[in-house]
Motif scaffolding. Structure first.
Motif, PDB file in Angstrom:
ATOM      1  N   ASN A  19      11.704  14.188   3.130  1.00 57.62           N
ATOM      2  CA  ASN A  19      10.794  13.872   2.617  1.00 57.62           C
ATOM      3  C   ASN A  19      10.425  14.863   1.261  1.00 57.62           C
ATOM      4  N   THR A  20      10.485  15.899   1.345  1.00 63.72           N
ATOM      5  CA  THR A  20      10.304  16.909   0.669  1.00 63.72           C
ATOM      6  C   THR A  20      11.930  16.964  -0.338  1.00 63.72           C
ATOM      7  N   LEU A  21      13.026  17.051   0.408  1.00 62.67           N
ATOM      8  CA  LEU A  21      14.388  16.808  -0.346  1.00 62.67           C
ATOM      9  C   LEU A  21      14.046  15.997  -1.692  1.00 62.67           C
TER      10      LEU A  21
ATOM     11  N   CYS B 188       3.588   4.553  -8.178  1.00 63.70           N
ATOM     12  CA  CYS B 188       3.134   5.011  -7.030  1.00 63.70           C
ATOM     13  C   CYS B 188       3.165   3.633  -6.085  1.00 63.70           C
ATOM     14  N   ASP B 189       3.850   2.429  -6.375  1.00 63.78           N
ATOM     15  CA  ASP B 189       4.307   1.351  -5.890  1.00 63.78           C
ATOM     16  C   ASP B 189       5.309   0.951  -4.729  1.00 63.78           C
ATOM     17  N   LEU B 190       6.125   2.320  -5.591  1.00 68.34           N
ATOM     18  CA  LEU B 190       8.106   2.869  -4.685  1.00 68.34           C
ATOM     19  C   LEU B 190       7.388   3.756  -4.031  1.00 68.34           C
ATOM     20  N   ARG B 191       6.326   4.281  -3.945  1.00 71.04           N
ATOM     21  CA  ARG B 191       5.618   5.079  -2.977  1.00 71.04           C
ATOM     22  C   ARG B 191       5.113   4.683  -2.060  1.00 71.04           C
ATOM     23  N   GLY B 192       4.150   3.658  -2.338  1.00 71.99           N
ATOM     24  CA  GLY B 192       3.466   2.718  -0.769  1.00 71.99           C
ATOM     25  C   GLY B 192       4.800   2.044  -0.694  1.00 71.99           C
ATOM     26  N   LYS B 193       5.823   1.806  -0.943  1.00 70.96           N
ATOM     27  CA  LYS B 193       6.686   1.023   0.006  1.00 70.96           C
ATOM     28  C   LYS B 193       8.167   1.737   0.652  1.00 70.96           C
ATOM     29  N   GLU B 194       7.738   3.260   0.483  1.00 69.81           N
ATOM     30  CA  GLU B 194       8.070   4.451   0.902  1.00 69.81           C
ATOM     31  C   GLU B 194       9.625   4.465   0.331  1.00 69.81           C
ATOM     32  N   LEU B 195       9.604   4.365  -0.851  1.00 70.81           N
ATOM     33  CA  LEU B 195      10.864   3.507  -1.809  1.00 70.81           C
ATOM     34  C   LEU B 195      11.241   5.202  -2.135  1.00 70.81           C
ATOM     35  N   LEU B 196      11.072   6.287  -1.678  1.00 71.53           N
ATOM     36  CA  LEU B 196      11.119   7.455  -2.190  1.00 71.53           C
ATOM     37  C   LEU B 196      12.000   8.131  -2.940  1.00 71.53           C
ATOM     38  N   LEU B 197      13.490   7.872  -2.627  1.00 72.93           N
ATOM     39  CA  LEU B 197      14.757   7.867  -3.375  1.00 72.93           C
ATOM     40  C   LEU B 197      14.030   7.749  -5.023  1.00 72.93           C
TER      41      LEU B 197
ATOM     42  N   GLY C 197      11.197  -1.929  -6.718  1.00 74.30           N
ATOM     43  CA  GLY C 197      10.154  -2.083  -5.765  1.00 74.30           C
ATOM     44  C   GLY C 197      10.596  -4.119  -5.892  1.00 74.30           C
ATOM     45  N   LYS C 198      11.059  -4.245  -6.285  1.00 72.78           N
ATOM     46  CA  LYS C 198      10.480  -5.516  -6.339  1.00 72.78           C
ATOM     47  C   LYS C 198       9.314  -6.099  -6.885  1.00 72.78           C
ATOM     48  N   GLY C 199       8.947  -5.548  -7.773  1.00 73.84           N
ATOM     49  CA  GLY C 199       7.082  -5.890  -7.575  1.00 73.84           C
ATOM     50  C   GLY C 199       7.410  -7.161  -8.412  1.00 73.84           C
ATOM     51  N   TYR C 200       7.972  -7.322  -9.295  1.00 75.36           N
ATOM     52  CA  TYR C 200       8.264  -9.150 -10.276  1.00 75.36           C
ATOM     53  C   TYR C 200       7.477 -10.101  -9.356  1.00 75.36           C
ATOM     54  N   LYS C 201       7.803  -9.751  -8.074  1.00 77.98           N
ATOM     55  CA  LYS C 201       7.206 -11.260  -6.755  1.00 77.98           C
ATOM     56  C   LYS C 201       5.937 -11.061  -7.022  1.00 77.98           C
TER      57      LYS C 201
END
Length: 475
Positions: free
Chosen positions: A16-18, A136-145, A195-199
């Motif tokens: 995660n740090t990398l 932040c939505d991407l972070r919550g979904k752990e889509l960190l890359l 993040g497919k937030g549009y869904k």
């Protein structure tokens, strides 16, 4: 230090740090090297104005959106999280904020310094809020890359658009702000798609209980955000009104080098928040937290001492002559940022336990302290007073959190490396005001002593990474 604990927990933290390093280093490097462009194209007064607008927007956004981005991120990390409903709740709050936010236009027209840029302020706030929410939505979904790539995209677009608007079209202040607005909207769209937030863009089957729960958590963070705004930015507002926009332009530049400390160590803090949530309830939770705190302390102190050594010669070539006096305020801000980093690490306990009141109490304590010191010091010693007030308030928040987080984790700060690191850093800051070569040489000696003091930390770290490199070569 890296050998202690299970291999999987260290691998998770390192990974995660990398990933956060990828996103933050790339974006911050681009941002950092844009400063010469700004300081050569914009006058000190113009740069002071855009800094004031940025400051206003940074606090207005979370207030309008009830800080819902923080809830979207934190609630997404729960084991049984319904991530789509989290995104839906965040999107609804953002839509309402876009409507209510229109009130910013008449308000800004009443403020002399920003009256010509009222529309820019509105779109800056909305675009910033949208990009933060969906990142932040991407972070919550752990889509960190994907989150890290979003950060890089954002800064790259800011760089391209700023060069276009400032150098090609000569748009000055308006061009600077427009570059940020367009870049923020582009990143918001990217994050929605990634993040497919549009869904989640639907007004059907709204989970009102979930929405209330998320707002209840994030709304407490509104005063906290305001308090951090006071600590981070109110000094610039006071400098603008008490001394002038030109002085604030120089003071704003003095922040750029110190924030490298909190930016680089902040990468570790971002990654650590995910590990801390996983570590909750483990048998050696306190021991592991303290080991990581000692590692971060060593890195932060060495970075602080290193930046104090390089600040004056670097600023000499980094900014135009009219901004060079910024070095006078950097020692106070570098020291403050080091302790801010350590206080932020401790605040992870609040995130783990969803204790938004902990953020509120510690932020309020620092903000009240900051306001009081600004009113006392700025009229007496000018910009030095603002820098000193910020430094002291950051240290105060750190000390507050040392004691306040003991209900979760008992952090040990009374060990010899921490005390010696603090003393060496303060001594190096004092030596910055010695203008001849002796001052620089003594600072260099302090840096060497720092490496000796923290040898138990950096030598194992160096061995760890060398072993990793050797293994890859063998494979």
């Amino acid at each position: 230090i890296f050998k202690m604990g299970s291999e999987s927990r260290n691998r998770y933290l390192l990974k995660n740090t990398l990933i956060f390093t990828l996103g933050n280093i790339g974006s911050r490097m681009i941002s950092f090297f844009l400063i010469p462009l700004y300081t050569n194209v914009l006058t000190t007064s113009q740069y002071g104005t855009v800094d004031l607008i940025t400051t206003i927007s940074t606090v207005a956004g979370p207030m309008l959106t009830l800080n819902i981005a923080e809830s979207v991120m934190r609630f997404g990390l729960d084991k049984d999280a319904d991530k789509e409903k989290n995104t839906q709740c965040g999107s609804i709050v953002l839509l309402i904020a876009m409507i209510i936010g229109l009130v910013l236009i008449p308000i800004c027209r009443c403020i002399t310094e920003v009256s010509d840029y009222a529309m820019y302020v509105y779109f800056y706030v909305i675009s910033l809020s949208a990009s933060q929410l969906f990142l932040c939505d991407l972070r919550g979904k752990e889509l960190l890359l994907k989150y890290s790539l979003g950060n890089i995209l954002q800064t790259l677009m800011i760089a391209i658009l700023n060069i276009t608007f400032l150098l090609v079209f000569k748009m000055e202040t308006g061009g600077y702000l427009l570059a940020y607005i367009i870049a923020n909207f582009i990143v918001a769209i990217y994050a929605i798609i990634a993040g497919k937030g549009y869904k989640a863009f639907s007004f059907h089957n709204i989970d009102r209980c979930k929405l209330k729960e998320m707002i209840r958590y994030s709304v407490v963070l509104i005063p906290n955000t305001f308090m951090w705004w006071i600590m981070n930015s109110s000094d610039r507002v006071m400098v603008t009104y008490m001394i002038g926009a030109a002085a604030n332009g120089i003071y704003a530049v003095s922040y750029k080098l110190p924030t490298l400390v909190s930016t680089l160590t902040g990468i570790f803090n971002q990654a650590w928040s995910y590990s801390a949530i996983r570590e909750e309830g483990t048998s050696d939770e306190t021991e592991y937290n303290n080991k990581m705190f000692k590692t971060l302390s060593a890195i932060a102190f060495m970075m602080g001492i290193g930046l104090l050594l390089l600040a004056k010669p670097f600023l000499k070539i980094y900014v135009s002559d009219s901004y060079y006096d910024a070095w006078r305020y950097t020692p106070f801000l570098i020291i403050g940022c080091v302790y801010l980093t350590l206080g932020t690490f401790m605040a992870t306990s609040y995130t783990v336990h969803k204790d938004s009141f902990g953020y509120l109490f510690s932020g309020s304590f620092g903000a009240v302290f900051n306001i009081l010191l600004n009113f006392i010091l700025v009229p007496v010693i000018g910009v030095y007073g603002a820098a000193l007030a910020t430094c002291i308030s950051y240290i105060a928040v750190f000390m507050f959190r040392v004691f306040h987080t003991r209900k979760y984790i008992k952090y040990d700060i009374w060990y010899k490396e921490f005390i010696l690191g603090s003393l060496l850093m303060i001594l190096s800051a004092i030596l910055m005001f010695v203008d001849d070569i002796k001052g620089f040489l003594f600072q260099l000696l302090i840096l060497v002593l720092g490496f000796a003091v923290f040898s138990k930390t950096w030598i194992p770290m160096l061995q760890f990474f060398l072993n990793k490199v050797r293994r890859k070569r063998v494979i």
